[in-house]
Motif scaffolding. Structure first.
Motif, mmCIF file in Angstrom:
data_model
loop_
_atom_site.group_PDB
_atom_site.id
_atom_site.type_symbol
_atom_site.label_atom_id
_atom_site.label_comp_id
_atom_site.label_asym_id
_atom_site.label_seq_id
_atom_site.Cartn_x
_atom_site.Cartn_y
_atom_site.Cartn_z
ATOM 1 N N TYR A 103 7.717 -8.120 8.411
ATOM 2 C CA TYR A 103 7.713 -6.922 9.245
ATOM 3 C C TYR A 103 6.680 -5.961 8.701
ATOM 4 O O TYR A 103 6.597 -5.756 7.494
ATOM 5 C CB TYR A 103 9.101 -6.273 9.204
ATOM 6 C CG TYR A 103 9.184 -4.949 9.917
ATOM 7 C CD1 TYR A 103 9.243 -4.883 11.300
ATOM 8 C CD2 TYR A 103 9.186 -3.757 9.207
ATOM 9 C CE1 TYR A 103 9.321 -3.674 11.957
ATOM 10 C CE2 TYR A 103 9.259 -2.539 9.857
ATOM 11 C CZ TYR A 103 9.325 -2.499 11.235
ATOM 12 O OH TYR A 103 9.393 -1.305 11.880
ATOM 13 N N ILE A 104 5.890 -5.377 9.581
ATOM 14 C CA ILE A 104 4.936 -4.349 9.163
ATOM 15 C C ILE A 104 5.442 -3.031 9.726
ATOM 16 O O ILE A 104 5.445 -2.815 10.939
ATOM 17 C CB ILE A 104 3.511 -4.672 9.643
ATOM 18 C CG1 ILE A 104 3.055 -5.969 8.977
ATOM 19 C CG2 ILE A 104 2.561 -3.527 9.321
ATOM 20 C CD1 ILE A 104 1.728 -6.485 9.422
ATOM 21 N N ALA A 105 5.910 -2.179 8.825
ATOM 22 C CA ALA A 105 6.472 -0.892 9.221
ATOM 23 C C ALA A 105 5.382 -0.002 9.803
ATOM 24 O O ALA A 105 4.205 -0.141 9.455
ATOM 25 C CB ALA A 105 7.120 -0.216 8.008
ATOM 26 N N PRO A 106 5.747 0.918 10.682
ATOM 27 C CA PRO A 106 4.750 1.826 11.257
ATOM 28 C C PRO A 106 3.940 2.575 10.197
ATOM 29 O O PRO A 106 2.725 2.740 10.363
ATOM 30 C CB PRO A 106 5.595 2.794 12.098
ATOM 31 C CG PRO A 106 6.807 1.993 12.473
ATOM 32 C CD PRO A 106 7.076 1.116 11.278
ATOM 33 N N ALA A 107 4.575 3.013 9.119
ATOM 34 C CA ALA A 107 3.843 3.722 8.060
ATOM 35 C C ALA A 107 2.833 2.799 7.382
ATOM 36 O O ALA A 107 1.730 3.225 7.024
ATOM 37 C CB ALA A 107 4.815 4.300 7.029
ATOM 38 N N GLU A 108 3.191 1.515 7.226
ATOM 39 C CA GLU A 108 2.259 0.549 6.636
ATOM 40 C C GLU A 108 1.084 0.298 7.581
ATOM 41 O O GLU A 108 -0.064 0.236 7.143
ATOM 42 C CB GLU A 108 2.982 -0.767 6.333
ATOM 43 C CG GLU A 108 4.019 -0.644 5.244
ATOM 44 C CD GLU A 108 4.904 -1.866 5.107
ATOM 45 O OE1 GLU A 108 5.454 -2.066 4.002
ATOM 46 O OE2 GLU A 108 5.081 -2.624 6.091
ATOM 47 N N VAL A 132 -1.361 3.179 7.305
ATOM 48 C CA VAL A 132 -2.175 3.093 6.091
ATOM 49 C C VAL A 132 -3.265 2.034 6.266
ATOM 50 O O VAL A 132 -4.409 2.245 5.863
ATOM 51 C CB VAL A 132 -1.274 2.786 4.867
ATOM 52 C CG1 VAL A 132 -2.068 2.304 3.680
ATOM 53 C CG2 VAL A 132 -0.454 4.006 4.491
ATOM 54 N N LEU A 133 -2.919 0.918 6.878
ATOM 55 C CA LEU A 133 -3.911 -0.132 7.118
ATOM 56 C C LEU A 133 -5.010 0.351 8.070
ATOM 57 O O LEU A 133 -6.183 0.069 7.847
ATOM 58 C CB LEU A 133 -3.232 -1.391 7.669
ATOM 59 C CG LEU A 133 -2.355 -2.148 6.673
ATOM 60 C CD1 LEU A 133 -1.453 -3.144 7.390
ATOM 61 C CD2 LEU A 133 -3.201 -2.843 5.620
ATOM 62 N N ARG A 134 -4.617 1.106 9.104
ATOM 63 C CA ARG A 134 -5.622 1.670 10.025
ATOM 64 C C ARG A 134 -6.561 2.622 9.282
ATOM 65 O O ARG A 134 -7.775 2.593 9.471
ATOM 66 C CB ARG A 134 -4.934 2.427 11.175
ATOM 67 C CG ARG A 134 -4.548 1.561 12.345
ATOM 68 C CD ARG A 134 -4.128 2.379 13.550
ATOM 69 N NE ARG A 134 -2.876 3.083 13.363
ATOM 70 C CZ ARG A 134 -1.672 2.533 13.480
ATOM 71 N NH1 ARG A 134 -1.553 1.265 13.797
ATOM 72 N NH2 ARG A 134 -0.586 3.259 13.295
ATOM 73 N N GLU A 135 -5.994 3.478 8.452
ATOM 74 C CA GLU A 135 -6.803 4.436 7.696
ATOM 75 C C GLU A 135 -7.755 3.712 6.746
ATOM 76 O O GLU A 135 -8.909 4.124 6.578
ATOM 77 C CB GLU A 135 -5.909 5.408 6.942
ATOM 78 C CG GLU A 135 -5.169 6.369 7.862
ATOM 79 C CD GLU A 135 -4.163 7.245 7.130
ATOM 80 O OE1 GLU A 135 -4.340 7.498 5.915
ATOM 81 O OE2 GLU A 135 -3.191 7.671 7.769
ATOM 82 N N ALA A 136 -7.275 2.635 6.134
ATOM 83 C CA ALA A 136 -8.136 1.857 5.241
ATOM 84 C C ALA A 136 -9.274 1.220 6.031
ATOM 85 O O ALA A 136 -10.418 1.190 5.569
ATOM 86 C CB ALA A 136 -7.323 0.793 4.507
ATOM 87 N N CYS A 137 -8.969 0.726 7.229
ATOM 88 C CA CYS A 137 -10.026 0.158 8.084
ATOM 89 C C CYS A 137 -11.118 1.197 8.329
ATOM 90 O O CYS A 137 -12.310 0.891 8.226
ATOM 91 C CB CYS A 137 -9.447 -0.297 9.424
ATOM 92 S SG CYS A 137 -8.516 -1.844 9.366
#
Length: 189
Positions: A164-169, A172-177
């Motif tokens: 499961y990928i939580a919304p907060a995770e 963070v992944l979008r911001e890293a992108c």
């Protein structure tokens, strides 16, 4: 670059599969996974994580730089602390995932632990400052597109380890992108 094009095509296919499993109003169709399905897109996130893990493994020989190592550890710490806190059990769990990751075995375990724990400590002490420092570390990998994408893949693999990928995770992944100059859409974000 052909490998990344294949990865994008495979990720798009998985994303389209997930969207096809939903009705016109975004509701799940019978038999496509219900509330127990993982992630926002049912099992597709789980499949995407598996695909990314496999693709990442195929790059093992290319991912030996200190920039990749450091950015990946910052990414792992951000994923672990995405909800604003990291309890000892979660820290231990993510640390084990890091040490078991095939690609990260290119580096001495103590280097990985030290860098991961440094970022987790910073995020725990002052989340906003720790996040800014981690993003700065992540952005250093932007110079090499293969490493930049691999950092996001590493974060995805850690985030999706529980199915499961939580919304907060995901945030963070979008911001890293964005920090890496990588399109979040390549990863279904």
């Amino acid at each position: 670059m052909a490998m990344w094009d294949r990865l994008k095509d495979q990720a798009k296919g998985l994303q389209q599969q997930a969207q096809g499993a939903r009705g016109p109003a975004g509701q799940r169709q019978p038999g496509t996974g219900g509330p127990g399905a993982s992630g926002a897109s049912g099992g597709s996130k789980e499949k995407l994580v598996g695909l990314l893990k496999s693709q990442l493994g195929s790059l093992k020989t290319e991912l030996k730089s200190g920039a990749y190592r450091d950015a990946s550890m910052a990414m792992c710490a951000l994923v672990a602390a995405a909800d604003g806190s990291v309890d000892p059990a979660e820290r231990h769990h993510v640390e084990n995932l890091i040490l078991q990751n095939d690609v990260l075995q290119n580096f001495p375990p103590e280097q990985l632990r030290q860098r991961f724990n440094k970022h987790v400590d910073q995020l725990t002490f002052n989340f906003q400052q720790g996040k800014a420092d981690a993003m700065q570390e992540i952005a250093k990998a932007a110079k090499k597109p293969v490493e930049a994408k691999a950092v996001v893949q590493t974060g995805f693999v850690i985030a999706g380890a529980d199915g499961y990928i939580a919304p907060a995770e995901a945030q963070v992944l979008r911001e890293a992108c964005m920090a890496l100059g990588v399109s979040p859409q390549e990863f279904g974000l």
